[in-house]
Structures are given as C-alpha cells and as structure tokens.
Design an enzyme around this catalytic site. Sequence first.
Site, PDB file in Angstrom:
ATOM      1  N   ARG B  37       0.810  -1.224   0.000  1.00 31.80           N
ATOM      2  CA  ARG B  37       0.000   0.000   0.000  1.00 31.80           C
ATOM      3  C   ARG B  37       0.846   1.278   0.000  1.00 31.80           C
ATOM      4  N   GLY B  43       8.454  -2.178   4.155  1.00 36.57           N
ATOM      5  CA  GLY B  43       7.554  -2.299   5.304  1.00 36.57           C
ATOM      6  C   GLY B  43       7.975  -1.461   6.490  1.00 36.57           C
ATOM      7  N   VAL B  44       7.504  -1.896   7.655  1.00 36.56           N
ATOM      8  CA  VAL B  44       7.797  -1.183   8.893  1.00 36.56           C
ATOM      9  C   VAL B  44       9.302  -1.125   9.108  1.00 36.56           C
ATOM     10  N   LYS B  54      17.946   2.643  14.053  1.00 34.41           N
ATOM     11  CA  LYS B  54      19.376   2.376  14.246  1.00 34.41           C
ATOM     12  C   LYS B  54      20.250   3.499  13.693  1.00 34.41           C
ATOM     13  N   GLY B 191       9.192  -1.483  26.752  1.00 35.86           N
ATOM     14  CA  GLY B 191       9.780  -2.467  25.832  1.00 35.86           C
ATOM     15  C   GLY B 191      10.919  -1.867  25.029  1.00 35.86           C
ATOM     16  N   GLU B 212       5.492   1.512  32.967  1.00 33.58           N
ATOM     17  CA  GLU B 212       5.371   0.109  32.541  1.00 33.58           C
ATOM     18  C   GLU B 212       4.485  -0.631  33.542  1.00 33.58           C
ATOM     19  N   ALA B 278       4.299   3.240  23.121  1.00 32.93           N
ATOM     20  CA  ALA B 278       5.047   2.067  22.669  1.00 32.93           C
ATOM     21  C   ALA B 278       4.621   0.881  23.518  1.00 32.93           C
ATOM     22  N   ALA B 329      12.157  -8.776  12.509  1.00 34.69           N
ATOM     23  CA  ALA B 329      12.399  -8.818  11.074  1.00 34.69           C
ATOM     24  C   ALA B 329      13.100 -10.112  10.651  1.00 34.69           C
ATOM     25  N   HIS B 453      42.301 -12.058  20.156  1.00 30.65           N
ATOM     26  CA  HIS B 453      42.522 -11.143  21.264  1.00 30.65           C
ATOM     27  C   HIS B 453      43.104  -9.863  20.699  1.00 30.65           C
TER      28      HIS B 453
HETATM   29  C1  FAD Z   1      52.435  -3.183  19.132  1.00 27.73           C
HETATM   30  C2  FAD Z   1      51.959  -4.589  19.182  1.00 27.73           C
HETATM   31  C3  FAD Z   1      50.618  -4.864  19.035  1.00 27.73           C
HETATM   32  C4  FAD Z   1      50.158  -6.161  19.104  1.00 27.73           C
HETATM   33  N1  FAD Z   1      48.821  -6.383  18.980  1.00 27.73           N
HETATM   34  C5  FAD Z   1      48.362  -7.647  19.069  1.00 27.73           C
HETATM   35  C6  FAD Z   1      46.981  -7.898  18.989  1.00 27.73           C
HETATM   36  O1  FAD Z   1      46.173  -6.995  18.844  1.00 27.73           O
HETATM   37  N2  FAD Z   1      46.553  -9.169  19.086  1.00 27.73           N
HETATM   38  C7  FAD Z   1      47.431 -10.205  19.264  1.00 27.73           C
HETATM   39  O2  FAD Z   1      46.978 -11.342  19.353  1.00 27.73           O
HETATM   40  N3  FAD Z   1      48.743  -9.987  19.348  1.00 27.73           N
HETATM   41  C8  FAD Z   1      49.230  -8.731  19.254  1.00 27.73           C
HETATM   42  N4  FAD Z   1      50.556  -8.526  19.366  1.00 27.73           N
HETATM   43  C9  FAD Z   1      51.421  -9.672  19.568  1.00 27.73           C
HETATM   44  C10 FAD Z   1      51.357 -10.120  21.038  1.00 27.73           C
HETATM   45  O3  FAD Z   1      51.751  -9.059  21.851  1.00 27.73           O
HETATM   46  C11 FAD Z   1      52.231 -11.330  21.244  1.00 27.73           C
HETATM   47  O4  FAD Z   1      51.867 -12.368  20.372  1.00 27.73           O
HETATM   48  C12 FAD Z   1      52.100 -11.855  22.658  1.00 27.73           C
HETATM   49  O5  FAD Z   1      52.433 -10.873  23.584  1.00 27.73           O
HETATM   50  C13 FAD Z   1      52.967 -13.093  22.839  1.00 27.73           C
HETATM   51  O6  FAD Z   1      52.840 -13.562  24.123  1.00 27.73           O
HETATM   52  P1  FAD Z   1      54.002 -14.386  24.806  1.00 27.73           P
HETATM   53  O7  FAD Z   1      53.488 -14.766  26.154  1.00 27.73           O
HETATM   54  O8  FAD Z   1      54.464 -15.450  23.920  1.00 27.73           O
HETATM   55  O9  FAD Z   1      55.240 -13.402  24.920  1.00 27.73           O
HETATM   56  P2  FAD Z   1      55.446 -11.898  25.407  1.00 27.73           P
HETATM   57  O10 FAD Z   1      54.193 -11.153  25.496  1.00 27.73           O
HETATM   58  O11 FAD Z   1      56.528 -11.396  24.549  1.00 27.73           O
HETATM   59  O12 FAD Z   1      55.960 -12.086  26.878  1.00 27.73           O
HETATM   60  C14 FAD Z   1      57.200 -12.592  27.161  1.00 27.73           C
HETATM   61  C15 FAD Z   1      57.577 -12.136  28.531  1.00 27.73           C
HETATM   62  O13 FAD Z   1      58.735 -12.815  28.927  1.00 27.73           O
HETATM   63  C16 FAD Z   1      59.599 -11.891  29.572  1.00 27.73           C
HETATM   64  N5  FAD Z   1      60.933 -12.413  29.429  1.00 27.73           N
HETATM   65  C17 FAD Z   1      61.604 -12.695  28.293  1.00 27.73           C
HETATM   66  N6  FAD Z   1      62.802 -13.200  28.566  1.00 27.73           N
HETATM   67  C18 FAD Z   1      62.914 -13.242  29.919  1.00 27.73           C
HETATM   68  C19 FAD Z   1      63.919 -13.688  30.801  1.00 27.73           C
HETATM   69  N7  FAD Z   1      65.053 -14.167  30.365  1.00 27.73           N
HETATM   70  N8  FAD Z   1      63.707 -13.602  32.129  1.00 27.73           N
HETATM   71  C20 FAD Z   1      62.523 -13.099  32.590  1.00 27.73           C
HETATM   72  N9  FAD Z   1      61.531 -12.660  31.795  1.00 27.73           N
HETATM   73  C21 FAD Z   1      61.727 -12.747  30.469  1.00 27.73           C
HETATM   74  C22 FAD Z   1      59.373 -10.600  28.838  1.00 27.73           C
HETATM   75  O14 FAD Z   1      59.750  -9.485  29.639  1.00 27.73           O
HETATM   76  C23 FAD Z   1      57.881 -10.660  28.595  1.00 27.73           C
HETATM   77  O15 FAD Z   1      57.160 -10.069  29.645  1.00 27.73           O
HETATM   78  C24 FAD Z   1      51.052  -7.220  19.300  1.00 27.73           C
HETATM   79  C25 FAD Z   1      52.415  -6.961  19.453  1.00 27.73           C
HETATM   80  C26 FAD Z   1      52.867  -5.662  19.410  1.00 27.73           C
HETATM   81  C27 FAD Z   1      54.314  -5.421  19.573  1.00 27.73           C
HETATM   82  C1  FAD Z   2      10.386   1.456  15.769  1.00 27.77           C
HETATM   83  C2  FAD Z   2      10.564   0.005  15.464  1.00 27.77           C
HETATM   84  C3  FAD Z   2      11.823  -0.547  15.538  1.00 27.77           C
HETATM   85  C4  FAD Z   2      12.013  -1.882  15.247  1.00 27.77           C
HETATM   86  N1  FAD Z   2      13.276  -2.388  15.316  1.00 27.77           N
HETATM   87  C5  FAD Z   2      13.479  -3.690  15.017  1.00 27.77           C
HETATM   88  C6  FAD Z   2      14.763  -4.232  15.021  1.00 27.77           C
HETATM   89  O1  FAD Z   2      15.739  -3.548  15.299  1.00 27.77           O
HETATM   90  N2  FAD Z   2      14.942  -5.535  14.702  1.00 27.77           N
HETATM   91  C7  FAD Z   2      13.873  -6.316  14.371  1.00 27.77           C
HETATM   92  O2  FAD Z   2      14.072  -7.496  14.082  1.00 27.77           O
HETATM   93  N3  FAD Z   2      12.625  -5.833  14.345  1.00 27.77           N
HETATM   94  C8  FAD Z   2      12.398  -4.537  14.653  1.00 27.77           C
HETATM   95  N4  FAD Z   2      11.136  -4.040  14.609  1.00 27.77           N
HETATM   96  C9  FAD Z   2      10.052  -4.957  14.204  1.00 27.77           C
HETATM   97  C10 FAD Z   2      10.061  -5.149  12.688  1.00 27.77           C
HETATM   98  O3  FAD Z   2       9.911  -3.908  12.066  1.00 27.77           O
HETATM   99  C11 FAD Z   2       8.955  -6.089  12.274  1.00 27.77           C
HETATM  100  O4  FAD Z   2       9.102  -7.311  12.968  1.00 27.77           O
HETATM  101  C12 FAD Z   2       9.010  -6.382  10.795  1.00 27.77           C
HETATM  102  O5  FAD Z   2       8.877  -5.214  10.050  1.00 27.77           O
HETATM  103  C13 FAD Z   2       7.908  -7.367  10.420  1.00 27.77           C
HETATM  104  O6  FAD Z   2       7.949  -7.620   9.061  1.00 27.77           O
HETATM  105  P1  FAD Z   2       6.646  -8.069   8.265  1.00 27.77           P
HETATM  106  O7  FAD Z   2       7.106  -8.305   6.894  1.00 27.77           O
HETATM  107  O8  FAD Z   2       5.982  -9.147   8.985  1.00 27.77           O
HETATM  108  O9  FAD Z   2       5.663  -6.840   8.368  1.00 27.77           O
HETATM  109  P2  FAD Z   2       5.773  -5.283   8.140  1.00 27.77           P
HETATM  110  O10 FAD Z   2       7.172  -4.791   8.144  1.00 27.77           O
HETATM  111  O11 FAD Z   2       4.823  -4.703   9.111  1.00 27.77           O
HETATM  112  O12 FAD Z   2       5.289  -5.091   6.678  1.00 27.77           O
HETATM  113  C14 FAD Z   2       3.958  -5.279   6.332  1.00 27.77           C
HETATM  114  C15 FAD Z   2       3.707  -4.525   5.066  1.00 27.77           C
HETATM  115  O13 FAD Z   2       2.437  -4.863   4.576  1.00 27.77           O
HETATM  116  C16 FAD Z   2       1.798  -3.697   4.126  1.00 27.77           C
HETATM  117  N5  FAD Z   2       0.360  -3.945   4.181  1.00 27.77           N
HETATM  118  C17 FAD Z   2      -0.376  -4.258   5.264  1.00 27.77           C
HETATM  119  N6  FAD Z   2      -1.653  -4.459   4.919  1.00 27.77           N
HETATM  120  C18 FAD Z   2      -1.723  -4.264   3.588  1.00 27.77           C
HETATM  121  C19 FAD Z   2      -2.775  -4.336   2.642  1.00 27.77           C
HETATM  122  N7  FAD Z   2      -3.991  -4.642   3.011  1.00 27.77           N
HETATM  123  N8  FAD Z   2      -2.488  -4.083   1.362  1.00 27.77           N
HETATM  124  C20 FAD Z   2      -1.238  -3.746   0.973  1.00 27.77           C
HETATM  125  N9  FAD Z   2      -0.220  -3.675   1.819  1.00 27.77           N
HETATM  126  C21 FAD Z   2      -0.461  -3.941   3.107  1.00 27.77           C
HETATM  127  C22 FAD Z   2       2.285  -2.637   5.057  1.00 27.77           C
HETATM  128  O14 FAD Z   2       2.148  -1.346   4.475  1.00 27.77           O
HETATM  129  C23 FAD Z   2       3.709  -3.038   5.269  1.00 27.77           C
HETATM  130  O15 FAD Z   2       4.569  -2.436   4.341  1.00 27.77           O
HETATM  131  C24 FAD Z   2      10.912  -2.698  14.885  1.00 27.77           C
HETATM  132  C25 FAD Z   2       9.647  -2.142  14.805  1.00 27.77           C
HETATM  133  C26 FAD Z   2       9.470  -0.804  15.081  1.00 27.77           C
HETATM  134  C27 FAD Z   2       8.095  -0.237  14.987  1.00 27.77           C
END
Ligand code: FAD
Ligand code: FAD
Lengths: 66, 480, 480
Positions: B37, B43-44, B54, B191, B212, B278, B329, B453
């Site tokens: 329509r 739809g909604v 959103k 809700g 509520e 609501a 939805a 991680h």
């Molecule tokens: C900038 C940066 C960003 C990163 N981001 C990510 C990420 O987002 N996700 C991810 O998964 N990985 C990331 N990494 C990699 C991650 O940090 C490493 O894979 C992880 O730290 C390895 O863990 P590990 O326990 O093997 O060693 P490490 O974390 O290197 O720890 C070894 C420890 O042993 C100690 N040590 C060493 N030798 C001796 C010794 N002889 N005596 C006493 N202590 C000692 C050190 O001081 C250290 O504390 C990143 C690395 C860097 C550099």
């Molecule tokens: C503000 C709000 C936020 C929402 N947020 C979410 C969300 O984040 N996630 C989620 O999953 N759900 C959300 N919902 C619910 C979601 O919108 C509904 O579950 C979904 O739209 C249902 O889909 P439907 O196809 O069953 O019906 P509808 O989306 O209601 O569509 C029905 C359609 O049929 C048409 N229609 C009805 N009668 C007739 C007729 N006689 N002739 C011709 N056309 C007709 C209507 O105009 C409409 O377009 C939200 C709802 C609202 C109101």
Amino acid sequence: APPRAAPPAMRAEGEKPIASPAVRKRAWELGIELQFVHGSGPAGRIVHEDLDVYLASRGQPMTAKG
Amino acid sequence: GGADLECDMLVLGAGPGGYSAAFRAADLGMKVVLVERYATLGGVCLNVGCIPSKALLHVAAVMDEVSHFEALGISYGKPKVELDKLRAHKAKVVGKLTGGLSAMAKMRKVTVVRGLGQFVDPYHLQVEETSGAALEKTGKKQTIKFRNAIIAAGSQAVQLPFMPKDPRVVDSTGALELAGNPKRMLILGGGIIGLEMGTVYSTLGARLDVVEMLDGLMQGADRDLVRVWQKMNTPRFDNIMLKTKTVGAEATKDGILVKFEGEQAPKEPQLYDLVLQAVGRSPNGKKIGAEKAGVTVSDRGFIPVDIQMRTNVPHIFAIGDIVGQPMLAHKAVHEAHVAAEVAAGENSAFNARVIPSVAYTDPEVAWVGLTEDQAKAQGIAIKKGHFPWTASGRAIANTRDEGFTKLLFDAQTHRILGGGIVGTHAGDMIGEVALAIEMGADEIDIGKTIHPHPTLGESIGMAAEIAHGTCTDVPPVRKS
Amino acid sequence: GGADLECDMLVLGAGPGGYSAAFRAADLGMKVVLVERYATLGGVCLNVGCIPSKALLHVAAVMDEVSHFEALGISYGKPKVELDKLRAHKAKVVGKLTGGLSAMAKMRKVTVVRGLGQFVDPYHLQVEETSGAALEKTGKKQTIKFRNAIIAAGSQAVQLPFMPKDPRVVDSTGALELAGNPKRMLILGGGIIGLEMGTVYSTLGARLDVVEMLDGLMQGADRDLVRVWQKMNTPRFDNIMLKTKTVGAEATKDGILVKFEGEQAPKEPQLYDLVLQAVGRSPNGKKIGAEKAGVTVSDRGFIPVDIQMRTNVPHIFAIGDIVGQPMLAHKAVHEAHVAAEVAAGENSAFNARVIPSVAYTDPEVAWVGLTEDQAKAQGIAIKKGHFPWTASGRAIANTRDEGFTKLLFDAQTHRILGGGIVGTHAGDMIGEVALAIEMGADEIDIGKTIHPHPTLGESIGMAAEIAHGTCTDVPPVRKS
Ligand SMILES: Cc1cc2nc3c(=O)[nH]c(=O)nc-3n(C[C@H](O)[C@H](O)[C@H](O)COP(=O)(O)OP(=O)(O)OC[C@H]3O[C@@H](n4cnc5c(N)ncnc54)[C@H](O)[C@@H]3O)c2cc1C
Ligand SMILES: Cc1cc2nc3c(=O)[nH]c(=O)nc-3n(C[C@H](O)[C@H](O)[C@H](O)COP(=O)(O)OP(=O)(O)OC[C@H]3O[C@@H](n4cnc5c(N)ncnc54)[C@H](O)[C@@H]3O)c2cc1C
C-alpha cells in the site's frame, strides 16, 4: 503414527537427538525422524553420514509430513 | 471473476517478510506479484522501524561517547545539532535501502502493485490503488488472480483509546520524525522500541519518564542483563514507573497532562512535551479480507500457520508479524524463505531452534535461546559461564567495561542452551551464540575455539571456559 | 646445586602465554613460580602491545568518525588534543589489566619472581633480580629448582642494523609512548603492527609514508579484504612504497633522512620526524640459556615443540611467540593451557583447526582459516559467499558500508574452510566464523542460523545464504 517397528534404543530416555541445521533440514526433507537415527559425530551428534547409513539400511524413506 | 493480472505467487505486504518471500519465490522461477500500500518497499522495518531507529541510535551512541572524551585528552565542545540535517541523514539511509529493494524487485521481474489489498475469494485479491506518500486512494481497482499467496501484512502500533489526538502524542513512527526537541518525554511501555527511541531523544536533550505495567523494563531478557543497561541509563530518566498504569491524558496548552495509577505512580498528573506510545504492536490479520479467502484469523488478529508456514488454506501461507511473536524482522525473513520454497514445491520447514533478540540501546542487550529465568521456571538444571567485561582488555580499552557475556549450558550434557550479552556491539556477537546452539556445541567446543585477542567477541570463548573451569583471565574458582 | 626456591612448575616470562600457563597450572594444583624481568605482568601484549595500541586505536576511530558528523547534522569543532591526558588514559587501561593480573596471581598463590631468568641445567633456573621500570640489576641472584618448566619468553622487535640510535627512530614500544606530534612519519614494514600505529599517528595529525619489501600491505590477508582497507585509508598516506627497501638512514637536525631502493622508491632521500621500525619480531629463544637445559633452539631463535607443547626435553614446554608463527596473544593463551594441562598429567593437545588474525585498523580486517589465495595456491576447489555491506542495513545506518563478509566453502562437501571480514568491528565477529570451522558447519548450517537484524553480524548468515543461493538481500544470481 509411527511408521515402523520400535527402533533400537540409542539414547537415554528424554535425550533429544542432536543435529546441525543442515542435517535437520535434510532429515525433514527425507521424512526421517532423527529420534531413530544413530549419531556418530562428536558427543553423539547426528551427521550427514548417519543419514546416509540410515537411508541405506532402511531402504525406502518414509514420506514427509505436510 | 475476471482478473487484471495473474500470477503463480501473490505476496501481500512488502516488509522484510513480504519482499523476502517475493524475491525467493521469483528466484525459484515463479511469476510473482507483490502488493504494497505504501510508496516504498521494506515495510515497517526499513521505513519506520529497524533501520531509521538504528541510524539515529548510532549517532546518539557516538555523541554519548564523545561527551566522555575530555577525560581521555580529546575535548570537543558541545556539538551544534541541526535536526533537519539529521532527518535528512536518516531519510538517506532509508532511501538507499528501499531504493535497493525496488531495483532488486526489477532484476527479479517481480511485479510490484501499489495499493490496498483485500482477498475476495481463495484465488483473488482486489487492490485499491493508492498514491502519494500516504494512502490516498486513486479510485482505481484491479483484481489479481493467484495460484499461491503469502500473507505478509505485518502489524501496527497499538493506540491507547484514551490518548488525545495531538501532535505531541506519537507512536514510534511519529517519534522517528524527530519533529522537535522535547524537554520532558514520557515513554508509555518499557519495551525495546520505546527505550530505543527514548535513548535518541535523551541524547538530543530530553529528560525521560517511562511507565510500565509489569515489574521491569525490557521484558523477556534476564534481569541481570537489564540491570547493567539500567545502571548506565538511569541518568537519562527522571522517573521509572513500574507496576504503573496510564489512566488518562489531556492535551493542554503547556503539554500533555498524564495521569497514572499504581505502585510507583506520582500523585499528581505529569506534564510532557512528548508522549510516545510504545505499548505493543497488533497484527493486521483482520484488515485484509482473510475470511473471504477462508483463512482463519485469531481473535487478536494473528493468522495461525504450521511449520511450513501454511494457513488452514493449503495454498495460502502467512509469515512475519502477522503470524505471531516474536515480532522481529529476522524471523519474518526466515519464515518468508520457507513459505516461498514450500509453495515452489520444496519440502522446507521452519526448524530453527532459536531466534535472537536485541535491544539496540547503549549498551546493547542481546540474548538467544533459553534464559536463566526460563530455566528456573521450567526447572532445567543449567551450568552458567559468566564473563564480566571488567576482565576484557578490549572493553577496558574502549572504556566500556560495564558489560558481561553469559552462556547457559545443560548441566548434564554440557550443551549450550542459551546466552546473553550486555555491552557495546552485543547484537553483532550474539549470532555466534545462536550458531553454537543450532550446532549443538558444548562448553569445550566453544572454549577451545580460538577467538582473537583483544576483542569483545572473545568474551564468548571465555564464558565457555569459565563454565568449563579453565579460564585464566578471571579469578580462580573456589574449590569446595 | 642448592636452590632458593622449589616448585612443581616454573614459568619463564609473564606475557599472555606465561601468565595463562602459570594460572592454569596453579588451578590444577601445582606449586607455581612465575619469573618476569619487568615490573608488571602481562608481557608485550598488555604492556606495550595489544592493549595500549587498541586503547589509542579506539580513540582514533571515534575521532575519525566524529570528523564526518557534520553531514549528519552534528557538528563538533576540531578537538583540543592533550597528549599527556591521552597517555594517562592509555596507562590507566594498562594498569587496570596488569593490576588485575597481579591480584589474580596472588589469589592463585602463584609466586612471582622479578628478574632475568637463565637456565643453568634441566632442573634449575637462575634469576638475576631486576628493579625499577626498566631492567636495572640489583645484583641479587637466586636459583629456582623446578620439576616442570614452561618457556614463555616471547619475542622482541627486530631492529634494522643501519638505523641510527635517535629518539626519532622508534619501535612499536617507542611509538606507543606518543612522545610528540610528528608531521611526517615513516612506517618501515607494511604489517599489522605498523599500520595500526600509523593509524593512530595519522588521526593525531601525521602524514604517513610506508615502505614494504613485498608487493602488498597486510600480508596474509586476501587482497580483496586489504583493498577495502586501503581505499578508505589512502588519504592518510603520502607514499605507499611497495617492493621497496630501506637502504640507509641518517639522523639530521631536521629529521631522519631515509634512503630507499626498489620499484616504488623515491629518487631523493626523504626526511621524517618519526621513523617506526615495524619489520617483524624475533623470538627470544637464544637469550635464556636454553642450551644449558638441553632445549633445542632453531637458528632463528624459535623453540620447536610438539602438539602437546613439549620441547625436546620432556619436562620442559614452550609456548607463545617463542615457538613460532603466528605471533598472536590468543595463540599463546591456548598453547599455555595445553602445556599446563599436559604437565599436570592431563592428556591435552593443541588441536584447534584455525587461529584468527585481526588488523585493528579502521576498518578492521579479520580472517580465519583458509584464504582465497591459499585455496588458489593449493588447488582447493571452493565455493564463495560474498556479502557486500552495501546491502547491510546496519552498515548503511552506521554510514560505514565499505566492508564485506566472505565465507569460503569446500566446493564438494559445502563445509566452511575459511572466511574474512573487512569493516567496523570485524574482529568481534570473526569468532563466529572460527566456531563454524571448528564445528564443521556448512553453508546451510550457517545460513539457517537466525542472526538478528539489523546487525553487522548477520552478514555472516547472509554470506552463507549467498553461497547456497538463497539470499534475498542481494541481486539474484544469474542463471546460466
Ligand atoms: C604493538 C603490538 C601490538 C600487538 N597487537 C596484538 C593484537 O592486537 N593481538 C594479538 O593477538 N597480538 C598482538 N601482538 C602480539 C602479542 O603481543 C604477542 O603475540 C604476545 O604478547 C605473545 O605472548 P608471549 O606470552 O608469547 O610473549 P610476550 O608477550 O613477549 O611475553 C614474554 C615475557 O617474557 C619476559 N621475558 C623474556 N625473557 C625473559 C627472561 N630471560 N627472564 C625473565 N623474563 C623474560 C618478557 O619481559 C615478557 O614479559 C602485538 C604486538 C605488538 C608489539
Ligand atoms: C520502531 C521500530 C523498531 C524496530 N526495530 C526492530 C529491530 O531492530 N529488529 C527487528 O528485528 N525488528 C524490529 N522491529 C520490528 C520489525 O519492524 C517487524 O518485525 C518487521 O517489520 C515485520 O515484518 P513483516 O514483513 O511481517 O511486516 P511489516 O514490516 O509490518 O510489513 C507489512 C507490510 O504490509 C503492508 N500492508 C499491510 N496491509 C496491507 C494491505 N492490506 N495491502 C497492501 N499492503 C499492506 C504494510 O504497508 C507493510 O509495508 C521494529 C519495529 C518498530 C516499529
């Protein structure tokens, strides 16, 4: 109505068969009740191969329910 | 009777349910007519629901985050807010999506007919053409003959009978129009939809009240999840009135004067610049001439269907909000695919185990499958893995460690039964929990899956490890 | 010889690998000593790696987002940036986590010994006590006798020999100190760590150059994922120099003058205010007296281990960066649990199928399992599901629809082999793909799992539906 003789008990009473969406979908389409299918996957999960085995051993699948 | 148009598949309503059903049916080779329509598809959900809400919530979330940035060494002043531009942004988002749907309908050769549809018998629908942005009737009518039909006519916001007709009294559609900048806003109903809209208005400057009837906000979610949201959001509210009813309202020059009754009702009527109704949505089952087609409709307007989405009339299906709760939805879309496939001769069925729910508030609250409340009520013995985000490096790095992730496992089999996440981006991560449930995963399956991680997503792996007793990012479990 | 301390389990190094191993061993009832040379626990990851980098990246992401907000009707001026406050924020984040580790070590009765550890024989480690923020030796020594040991001594940034010693030449640790506000910054090495740090500096005002010997940035990820990141990030760069080598550098009054050679090398040496060396990390295997314990160390300094994390000496284990690629914290943690469990007599093994990778750039790039490049190289027949975020309502609502989600399935069995996501929050969602791979899920399993709408996470379900041919949120597949 149960289409076949009592199946072998494979699960404890009340225990539900466990199967992934794809296996459930295929079982439904084939008209297989998962309750009666042995699960060979991890933790007794029913996998596709179990459906194959079940089909081969039972011959004709039962018809799907509407 | 004669027909202006014939098709294999008629879909009534072009919401997420309707368009998905129409597109799937077309992809399966059917000749499809989609009746809607309103001027745009979607739809909604796309026009006045999921998507515009959103778009605004995202802007609000960023604004709220920035307001805490001075402590991090990045100071912005108060922003200049231009509501017309914000509305235009929202409209652009919606337009992109509904435009996309139109284009995809064309690519699929789905015939879209604009107008109000009513069944006239089990094989014919009459459409009264509508035009314009609303529902103006042009007077033209046409009859469509169909072999199969899918009813996807959705739902409508419930209007309280005693609320005055006044521009300051709106439903979610009205609230999404962002007509003004209310100072005091009342949300009727605790809700998700009301709380989402309240979040937006509060960030834009409104003080909130919510009323509520039940004893808590965001019903359906476990209270521990909601508590985290509520603690963060209490500053938005002047009054959270639980177990309280709205019993009357009057439009005055100064605002809408609302009377309450119940446990937490203020004695005096309260004055609001904006009142958002609501209190729920009611299905459109009684407005489509279903009885002419022989389709059963419940007293409340729902259409009963089986697991293949068939109504009592075998060639007529129904999906989405019109077939029942949860009115979401993603439920509509999955039902749509089943209905289209069954109509096309495939032996499909709706057999998903779980349907996730998300409140897109700040923080988000997401849950799927069994809740703790349900486990308690049903006497199901569960084992819980609860990972607090105070132990999440990423949550701390984001200065948002208020959340937590919990997973519920069957106490005997250790299989996952449900889970909940409260925190930023919870909704983007709950899908993994849904997949775990559908796959029948247990705490070891999830805990031994290596999550990267430092992410918020790794909290799911950690929660599983906690249930299993192997997590080393939280304090040790007390030995008994 | 005599020992000052005896234990069931000695853990050398308190990074993610070391502390996780120590805590797990303690939870399994062992008496544990954890040796760390620095003042705080957490290793590279918590102190100068994962965590501080993400704290800064989050701030940068929000700043970048806000800079586009005027178009949405929310205008902020340029922010006032106070680097000291930003550094304090970063320090606070790190402190929260390392403080938490100390507290958890106490709760678990893990004895933490501060100092530089060296093996003296297969059952003894000598520790030279260190103090202060760096590695000052106090002169005290103690010997620890152990029944089992886990080597978790991690890795060190590679320093190019020809780079001058100058405060304007830093590694990632130096870069994280945010000492100043460089105008022109050179990143040596096009890997994740360099690009993450570059993102932060660029948002704070620096113009970037990057030089990489190979033919593309962010090696390991499929090029289509990287392309999306690169397109969004090109404005940060003056020069992206691929297939190019840095051949010399000189510290001058005006900056560091760097010479390049190779395909995309500028003719003239270039002047930079800051040069970040991010050309890789080398394992610390040769610095711990491993030979005294009889533990084999490779030429490059890695310690070979089996699937149970045992070195060639059966009661000595090794984990984390020191045992090999990928050098990632989450790999270290999972290896740590295995080593501790095996040492405690459990029959554990590291048998995760996949380890996800994430670049926490903006947008994030995340991938896990088989890549398309690998599939091609190995001749594995795959079926791809590619969901562009231009079809994601949530991505559009967030004004961030540049991303995509792709899943790779075995062409025969339809089981998922790998996946990649580029877009905001990709890292929080890749865990679901990892779980799917570990569970042996196929395209129907994932596609029929109901993901909530509208989320970025639903893109995973959609990608699976696309592979299966059932998605109705993208244009129809051309029939052949
Ligand atoms: C900038 C940066 C960003 C990163 N981001 C990510 C990420 O987002 N996700 C991810 O998964 N990985 C990331 N990494 C990699 C991650 O940090 C490493 O894979 C992880 O730290 C390895 O863990 P590990 O326990 O093997 O060693 P490490 O974390 O290197 O720890 C070894 C420890 O042993 C100690 N040590 C060493 N030798 C001796 C010794 N002889 N005596 C006493 N202590 C000692 C050190 O001081 C250290 O504390 C990143 C690395 C860097 C550099
Ligand atoms: C503000 C709000 C936020 C929402 N947020 C979410 C969300 O984040 N996630 C989620 O999953 N759900 C959300 N919902 C619910 C979601 O919108 C509904 O579950 C979904 O739209 C249902 O889909 P439907 O196809 O069953 O019906 P509808 O989306 O209601 O569509 C029905 C359609 O049929 C048409 N229609 C009805 N009668 C007739 C007729 N006689 N002739 C011709 N056309 C007709 C209507 O105009 C409409 O377009 C939200 C709802 C609202 C109101």
